[in-house]
Scaffold this motif. Structure first.
Motif, short mmCIF file in Angstrom:
data_model
loop_
_atom_site.label_atom_id
_atom_site.label_comp_id
_atom_site.label_asym_id
_atom_site.label_seq_id
_atom_site.Cartn_x
_atom_site.Cartn_y
_atom_site.Cartn_z
N GLY A 14 4.67 -7.95 -4.28
CA GLY A 14 5.68 -7.41 -5.19
C GLY A 14 6.32 -6.13 -4.71
O GLY A 14 7.09 -5.50 -5.44
N ALA A 15 6.02 -5.72 -3.48
CA ALA A 15 6.48 -4.43 -2.97
C ALA A 15 8.00 -4.32 -2.89
O ALA A 15 8.55 -3.24 -3.06
CB ALA A 15 5.85 -4.14 -1.62
N GLU A 16 8.68 -5.40 -2.63
CA GLU A 16 10.13 -5.35 -2.45
C GLU A 16 10.89 -5.32 -3.78
O GLU A 16 12.03 -4.88 -3.82
CB GLU A 16 10.59 -6.56 -1.63
N ARG A 44 8.75 -5.82 -10.36
CA ARG A 44 7.47 -6.52 -10.16
C ARG A 44 6.39 -5.55 -9.71
O ARG A 44 5.25 -5.63 -10.16
CB ARG A 44 7.65 -7.65 -9.13
N ARG A 45 6.74 -4.61 -8.83
CA ARG A 45 5.78 -3.60 -8.37
C ARG A 45 5.29 -2.76 -9.55
O ARG A 45 4.10 -2.49 -9.67
CB ARG A 45 6.42 -2.72 -7.30
N ALA A 102 0.97 -1.43 -13.30
CA ALA A 102 0.46 -1.29 -14.66
C ALA A 102 -0.74 -2.20 -14.90
O ALA A 102 -1.73 -1.80 -15.53
CB ALA A 102 1.58 -1.59 -15.67
N GLU A 103 -0.66 -3.41 -14.38
CA GLU A 103 -1.77 -4.37 -14.52
C GLU A 103 -3.03 -3.85 -13.82
O GLU A 103 -4.13 -3.90 -14.38
CB GLU A 103 -1.33 -5.70 -13.90
#
Length: 100
Positions: free
Chosen positions: A78-80, A84-85, A90-91
């Motif tokens: 999810g880095a890009e 999502r990051r 948070a998760e």
């Protein structure tokens, strides 16, 4: 999400070290059974507490390894995507909050 070629199951951050992780968990399980035996045998409390501390330390090491694998493997996907990051961060923080 990456999948393993042989099983089609999603690869996890711990997938490469899965056997070592299972070995550690079996060792912790044995230590826990040992503590049960110590209680059943009416062993001295400080000895039991020392073993409880050892199990907790071993579990903490497992947890930190899982968290590291998650950051290095799962969160890299999810880095890009900033949204999502942020969701994945948070998760992870929620999971770490339950841990401590």
């Amino acid at each position: 999400m990456a999948t393993t070629e042989t099983t089609g199951v999603a690869a996890r951050g711990y997938s490469e070290d899965k056997e070592e992780l299972l070995k550690r968990l079996r060792r912790i399980e044995g230590q826990t059974r040992g503590i049960q035996g110590m209680v059943a045998d009416d062993r001295w409390c400080p000895d039991i507490l020392q073993q409880v501390a050892a199990v907790r330390a071993a579990l903490d090491k497992v947890a930190l390894g899982l968290a590291e694998g998650h950051v290095q493997h799962c969160m890299m996907e999810g880095a890009e995507d900033p949204k999502r990051r942020q969701e994945m961060t948070a998760e992870l923080m929620h999971a770490l909050g339950r841990l401590v």
